[in-house]
Design a protein around this motif. Structure first.
Motif, PDB file in Angstrom:
ATOM      1  N   LYS A 128       0.826  -1.213   0.000  1.00 44.26           N
ATOM      2  CA  LYS A 128       0.000   0.000   0.000  1.00 44.26           C
ATOM      3  C   LYS A 128       0.859   1.261   0.000  1.00 44.26           C
ATOM      4  O   LYS A 128       0.623   2.193  -0.767  1.00 44.26           O
ATOM      5  N   THR A 129       1.848   1.293   0.876  1.00 47.49           N
ATOM      6  CA  THR A 129       2.719   2.473   0.943  1.00 47.49           C
ATOM      7  C   THR A 129       3.902   2.365  -0.011  1.00 47.49           C
ATOM      8  O   THR A 129       4.637   3.331  -0.205  1.00 47.49           O
ATOM      9  N   GLN A 130       4.090   1.158  -0.593  1.00 46.40           N
ATOM     10  CA  GLN A 130       5.211   0.909  -1.504  1.00 46.40           C
ATOM     11  C   GLN A 130       6.549   1.223  -0.829  1.00 46.40           C
ATOM     12  O   GLN A 130       7.433   1.867  -1.409  1.00 46.40           O
ATOM     13  N   SER A 131       6.694   0.752   0.418  1.00 45.90           N
ATOM     14  CA  SER A 131       7.913   1.085   1.162  1.00 45.90           C
ATOM     15  C   SER A 131       8.300  -0.050   2.106  1.00 45.90           C
ATOM     16  O   SER A 131       7.496  -0.936   2.417  1.00 45.90           O
ATOM     17  N   ASN A 132       9.540   0.006   2.562  1.00 46.82           N
ATOM     18  CA  ASN A 132      10.034  -0.895   3.598  1.00 46.82           C
ATOM     19  C   ASN A 132      11.161  -0.200   4.350  1.00 46.82           C
ATOM     20  O   ASN A 132      11.591   0.901   3.979  1.00 46.82           O
ATOM     21  N   VAL A 133      11.642  -0.832   5.430  1.00 48.84           N
ATOM     22  CA  VAL A 133      12.778  -0.309   6.189  1.00 48.84           C
ATOM     23  C   VAL A 133      13.753  -1.461   6.405  1.00 48.84           C
ATOM     24  O   VAL A 133      13.365  -2.534   6.894  1.00 48.84           O
ATOM     25  N   THR A 134      15.001  -1.240   6.036  1.00 49.28           N
ATOM     26  CA  THR A 134      16.022  -2.280   6.155  1.00 49.28           C
ATOM     27  C   THR A 134      17.287  -1.698   6.788  1.00 49.28           C
ATOM     28  O   THR A 134      17.477  -0.475   6.813  1.00 49.28           O
ATOM     29  N   MET A 135      18.144  -2.588   7.277  1.00 47.65           N
ATOM     30  CA  MET A 135      19.421  -2.135   7.827  1.00 47.65           C
ATOM     31  C   MET A 135      20.537  -3.064   7.367  1.00 47.65           C
ATOM     32  O   MET A 135      20.479  -4.275   7.561  1.00 47.65           O
ATOM     33  N   ILE A 149      23.800   1.052   7.900  1.00 50.54           N
ATOM     34  CA  ILE A 149      23.041   1.854   6.945  1.00 50.54           C
ATOM     35  C   ILE A 149      21.570   1.509   7.127  1.00 50.54           C
ATOM     36  O   ILE A 149      21.106   0.450   6.692  1.00 50.54           O
ATOM     37  N   LEU A 150      20.851   2.380   7.806  1.00 51.25           N
ATOM     38  CA  LEU A 150      19.428   2.190   8.088  1.00 51.25           C
ATOM     39  C   LEU A 150      18.645   2.958   7.034  1.00 51.25           C
ATOM     40  O   LEU A 150      18.729   4.188   6.952  1.00 51.25           O
ATOM     41  N   LEU A 151      17.893   2.224   6.208  1.00 47.72           N
ATOM     42  CA  LEU A 151      17.288   2.810   5.015  1.00 47.72           C
ATOM     43  C   LEU A 151      15.783   2.620   4.969  1.00 47.72           C
ATOM     44  O   LEU A 151      15.263   1.570   5.363  1.00 47.72           O
ATOM     45  N   GLN A 152      15.116   3.643   4.467  1.00 52.05           N
ATOM     46  CA  GLN A 152      13.717   3.489   4.073  1.00 52.05           C
ATOM     47  C   GLN A 152      13.666   3.461   2.560  1.00 52.05           C
ATOM     48  O   GLN A 152      14.121   4.389   1.886  1.00 52.05           O
ATOM     49  N   GLY A 153      13.135   2.372   2.021  1.00 52.51           N
ATOM     50  CA  GLY A 153      12.983   2.253   0.578  1.00 52.51           C
ATOM     51  C   GLY A 153      11.602   2.721   0.164  1.00 52.51           C
ATOM     52  O   GLY A 153      10.606   2.327   0.775  1.00 52.51           O
ATOM     53  N   GLN A 154      11.541   3.564  -0.861  1.00 54.24           N
ATOM     54  CA  GLN A 154      10.259   4.093  -1.344  1.00 54.24           C
ATOM     55  C   GLN A 154      10.187   3.917  -2.853  1.00 54.24           C
ATOM     56  O   GLN A 154      11.035   4.415  -3.589  1.00 54.24           O
ATOM     57  N   LEU A 184      25.362   5.663   9.370  1.00 44.66           N
ATOM     58  CA  LEU A 184      25.405   6.713   8.357  1.00 44.66           C
ATOM     59  C   LEU A 184      24.192   7.632   8.491  1.00 44.66           C
ATOM     60  O   LEU A 184      23.063   7.163   8.654  1.00 44.66           O
ATOM     61  N   SER A 185      24.460   8.926   8.413  1.00 45.24           N
ATOM     62  CA  SER A 185      23.381   9.908   8.535  1.00 45.24           C
ATOM     63  C   SER A 185      22.932  10.454   7.185  1.00 45.24           C
ATOM     64  O   SER A 185      21.846  11.021   7.076  1.00 45.24           O
TER      65      SER A 185
END
Length: 259
Positions: A128-135, A149-154, A184-185
């Motif tokens: 639905k949001t077309q997203s995820n969060v990975t590290m 590297i903590l990432l939100q994929g969109q 990483l920031s």
């Protein structure tokens, strides 16, 4: 009568080399300190000049095997932005994006990133949001700490052109920091897939990240263009040829002109 000579009346003979020893050592230490100070100052000046330099324009660095790699140096930045472009008709849009949903990468992330120590999916892919969060946790050569590297994929897709864009953006405060690693920031990496007809897809990758902390960033600037060229032309195609990716058909992706 012979004069008596007592031990205190005899001045010991000290070799010239021994007399000069302390003075020579002091000169050596002084010159060493001056030399180190000069090198440190020169390093700071060179780093400042590099940081302030930059045309803010993409410049072609590699053009081999149908893949072009460009770099961009922005004034005030220490890291180069890198952009790689290629065309392929070997894979569909779904093939390219299938690894995004593959949870098994957590078991052997080094296949995708050679220095990967671990990969965790913190928030599963949400259609639905077309997203995820990975590290991702990447090992660094000593004495440098591992990087997180903590990432939100969109993911977004243009309804008209069918261009598919995947942005991976750093969200360093999503979870509490770990003492083991430097997190990483700044990361804003973009994958863009453009159908251009006859089954061809233009693949574009933009790498924009800073490794943070104490790290010889000039080494990354030197090696990154070649590594990204290899990733697009050799490493990723080899992984995407696995049956589980080649047979993928993702319902939320419109293949458009790439059918």
């Amino acid at each position: 009568m012979q004069a008596q000579i007592t031990p205190t009346m005899v001045e010991p003979v000290i070799p010239a080399a021994r007399k000069a020893g302390p003075s020579r050592l002091r000169r050596y230490l002084k010159n060493t300190v001056l030399g180190l100070t000069f090198l440190i100052t020169l390093s700071f000046i060179a780093n400042w000049l590099w940081t302030m330099s930059g045309s803010n324009q993409w410049e072609l660095k590699i053009d081999e095997g149908g893949t072009q790699v460009y770099t961009l140096k922005a004034p005030g930045a220490t890291m180069l932005k890198i952009r790689a472009v290629m065309q392929t008709k070997e894979f569909t849009l779904s093939n390219h994006l299938a690894p995004l949903l593959d949870t098994s990468i957590q078991e052997d992330c080094a296949k995708w990133v050679p220095s990967c120590l671990s990969y965790k999916i913190l928030q599963q892919w949400d259609p639905k949001t077309q997203s995820n969060v990975t590290m991702w946790t990447l090992g660094m050569p000593g004495p440098f700490s591992p990087r997180e590297i903590l990432l939100q994929g969109q993911l977004t897709q243009d309804p008209t052109t069918k261009v598919l864009t995947l942005e991976n953006i750093a969200v360093p405060n999503k979870i509490a920091p770990n003492d083991c690693c430097v997190r990483l920031s700044h990361v804003h990496n973009v994958w863009r897939y453009t159908p251009i007809g006859d089954g061809n897809i233009k693949v574009e990758f933009v790498n924009d990240m800073d490794m943070s902390g104490a790290f010889p960033k000039f080494l990354l600037n030197l090696g990154a263009p070649g590594e990204i060229h290899k990733m697009l032309t050799i490493d990723n195609p080899k992984l995407l040829r696995q049956e589980k990716y080649r047979n993928a058909r993702l319902a939320f992706i419109d293949e458009g002109l790439a059918k």
